[in-house]
Enzyme design. Structure first.
Site, mmCIF file in Angstrom:
data_model
loop_
_atom_site.group_PDB
_atom_site.id
_atom_site.type_symbol
_atom_site.label_atom_id
_atom_site.label_comp_id
_atom_site.label_asym_id
_atom_site.label_seq_id
_atom_site.Cartn_x
_atom_site.Cartn_y
_atom_site.Cartn_z
ATOM 1 N N GLU A 108 0.599 -1.085 0.234
ATOM 2 C CA GLU A 108 0.146 -0.001 -0.027
ATOM 3 C C GLU A 108 0.612 1.431 -0.017
ATOM 4 O O GLU A 108 0.864 2.279 1.317
ATOM 5 C CB GLU A 108 -0.865 0.272 1.374
ATOM 6 C CG GLU A 108 -1.978 -0.883 1.047
ATOM 7 C CD GLU A 108 -3.074 -1.002 2.187
ATOM 8 O OE1 GLU A 108 -2.791 -0.414 3.369
ATOM 9 O OE2 GLU A 108 -3.941 -1.888 2.273
ATOM 10 N N GLU A 129 -6.027 -8.085 -0.068
ATOM 11 C CA GLU A 129 -6.630 -7.766 1.426
ATOM 12 C C GLU A 129 -7.833 -7.769 1.029
ATOM 13 O O GLU A 129 -8.305 -6.678 0.172
ATOM 14 C CB GLU A 129 -5.814 -6.466 2.058
ATOM 15 C CG GLU A 129 -4.402 -6.839 2.428
ATOM 16 C CD GLU A 129 -3.953 -5.650 3.557
ATOM 17 O OE1 GLU A 129 -4.754 -4.781 3.955
ATOM 18 O OE2 GLU A 129 -2.635 -5.774 3.565
HETATM 19 C C1 BGC Z 1 -2.690 -2.826 7.489
HETATM 20 C C2 BGC Z 1 -3.280 -3.130 9.008
HETATM 21 C C3 BGC Z 1 -5.067 -2.822 8.816
HETATM 22 C C4 BGC Z 1 -5.565 -3.348 7.560
HETATM 23 C C5 BGC Z 1 -6.888 -2.758 7.649
HETATM 24 C C6 BGC Z 1 -3.651 -3.363 6.389
HETATM 25 O O1 BGC Z 1 -2.916 -3.213 5.166
HETATM 26 O O2 BGC Z 1 -1.503 -3.289 7.428
HETATM 27 O O3 BGC Z 1 -2.800 -2.817 9.613
HETATM 28 O O4 BGC Z 1 -5.261 -3.472 10.144
HETATM 29 O O5 BGC Z 1 -4.925 -2.856 6.652
HETATM 30 O O6 BGC Z 1 -7.212 -1.615 7.835
#
Ligand code: BGC
Length: 375
Positions: A197, A315
């Site tokens: 990210e 993710e």
């Molecule tokens: C972050 C986390 C976060 C998640 C959801 C991830 O990319 O590393 O720290 O909890 O995104 O926001």
């Protein structure tokens, strides 16, 4: 907070900018994500004018190789809040051998392992990575590969890169040079992901340059290793159109992250300012709710077809403060919609705030597990 001014606007008009988000865990305050610079001009100064030559990619692979590798990623889970904490254990998760076994037995085919390498490398040249930390990562990678789980290792939470990428460039590349050399003889079930990210001062323009240079360094020792790369602005799908990849390098899997509607997935998350006001937001799978997601995913498909690159939804997840029925429904919808489009995916995350597994009860969170891996 600009992007949250109007939920209606967000839902109806701005599906594209909706992926901007704040993602730091409880103990950190993340900077305000940049506005999607869709119409902003290029920066007038370029901090990294010299490109590292891409080595000739002598070892060619069959055209379907990277698509097949993406299929092997399949259904995965992020081992979040462990190795990307400043120190493993500090955010409540210490990886255990049993976790890899549970993940395998549940039917997942891959793991994504977020890693804060930058907290374990010297600050001065040659930026040596602590050998003990390397050993710990070797252990995690071997736990995965020995069970037939594909493993993606990344750099996660290199916060200084988002503040001053030019100042960090040399160190970032040196860290990747060491990682790439260290794992060069590992099987092709180990994938690299240069940086989770990119955001803040690491604009899409800077990111295109530095990701290309990182790939050039990786390719010196790992000519065919699958490498996962996502766009700037927190891996927002709407920034795919700005992502520039070396055309000749076909062993790249392109990633995006998806947490929409953000007010639902991040309700009550203390790293998302104002999110207490969203508590009670549900997701019922109404036609309009589904339509927002399928519209976004279809834009990703368009891009992927045009560029002939496979897609990894690296993710997605809904935080534990949302109601379980909504979480399970949303999770299942996202996973299936990804699958019908040929995206591999990894749920965020295994056993922490979004946890598919409850480490205290030592039980899977059944509705979430079933949403991810239907029986
Ligand atoms: C972050 C986390 C976060 C998640 C959801 C991830 O990319 O590393 O720290 O909890 O995104 O926001």
């Amino acid at each position: 907070m600009r992007r949250f001014i109007s939920l209606m606007l967000l839902l109806l008009v701005c599906a594209g900018c909706a992926s901007s988000r704040q993602t730091m865990p409880v103990s950190q305050v993340s900077p305000e994500p940049t506005q999607p610079p869709t119409s902003s001009p290029l920066p007038t100064t370029i901090s990294t004018p010299t490109l590292i030559p891409y080595p000739t990619l002598a070892a060619t692979m069959p055209p379907n190789y990277i698509f097949d590798q993406n299929k092997r990623l399949g259904r995965g889970v992020n081992l979040g809040n462990a190795l990307e904490a400043p120190k493993e254990g500090q955010w409540g998760v210490t990886l255990k051998e049993g976790y890899f076994q549970l993940i395998k037995e549940a039917g997942f085919t891959s793991v994504r392992i977020p890693i804060r390498w930058n907290a374990h490398a010297a600050n001065t040249p040659p930026y040596t990575i602590d050998p003990a930390f390397f050993e710990r990562i070797d252990w995690a990678v071997n736990q995965s590969l020995s069970r037939g789980l594909v493993a993606v290792i990344n750099i996660h939470h290199y916060l200084e890169m988002f503040e001053n990428p030019a100042a960090q460039r040399e160190r970032f590349l040196a860290i990747w040079s060491q990682i790439a050399t260290h794992y060069k003889d590992y099987p092709d079930s180990l994938f690299f992901e240069p940086l989770n990210e990119p955001n803040g001062a690491l604009s899409y323009y800077e990111w295109n340059q530095i990701s290309r240079d990182t790939l050039a360094i990786i390719r010196q020792t790992n000519p065919t290793r699958p490498v996962v790369i996502g766009p700037a602005d927190w891996y927002s799908y709407s920034m795919l159109k700005e992502l520039k990849l070396a055309e000749e390098d076909r062993n790249i899997i392109v990633s995006f992250h998806y947490y929409q509607p953000f007010q639902f997935t991040h309700q009550g998350a203390d790293w998302a300012p104002g999110s207490d006001a969203w508590l009670g937001t549900t997701w019922k799978g109404k036609t309009a709710e589904k339509g927002n997601i399928t519209w976004d995913f279809d834009r990703v498909v368009e891009w992927s077809k045009q560029k002939n690159r496979p897609i990894y939804l690296g993710e997605f997840g809904a935080y534990s403060k949302a109601d379980m029925d909504s979480r399970a429904l949303w999770t299942s919808f996202i996973a299936r919609q990804a699958e019908v489009r040929g995206f591999s995916w990894a749920y965020w995350e295994f056993c922490s705030g979004f946890g598919a597994y409850d480490p205290v009860l030592k039980m899977w969170n059944e509705p979430l597990l079933t949403a991810l891996i239907p029986k």
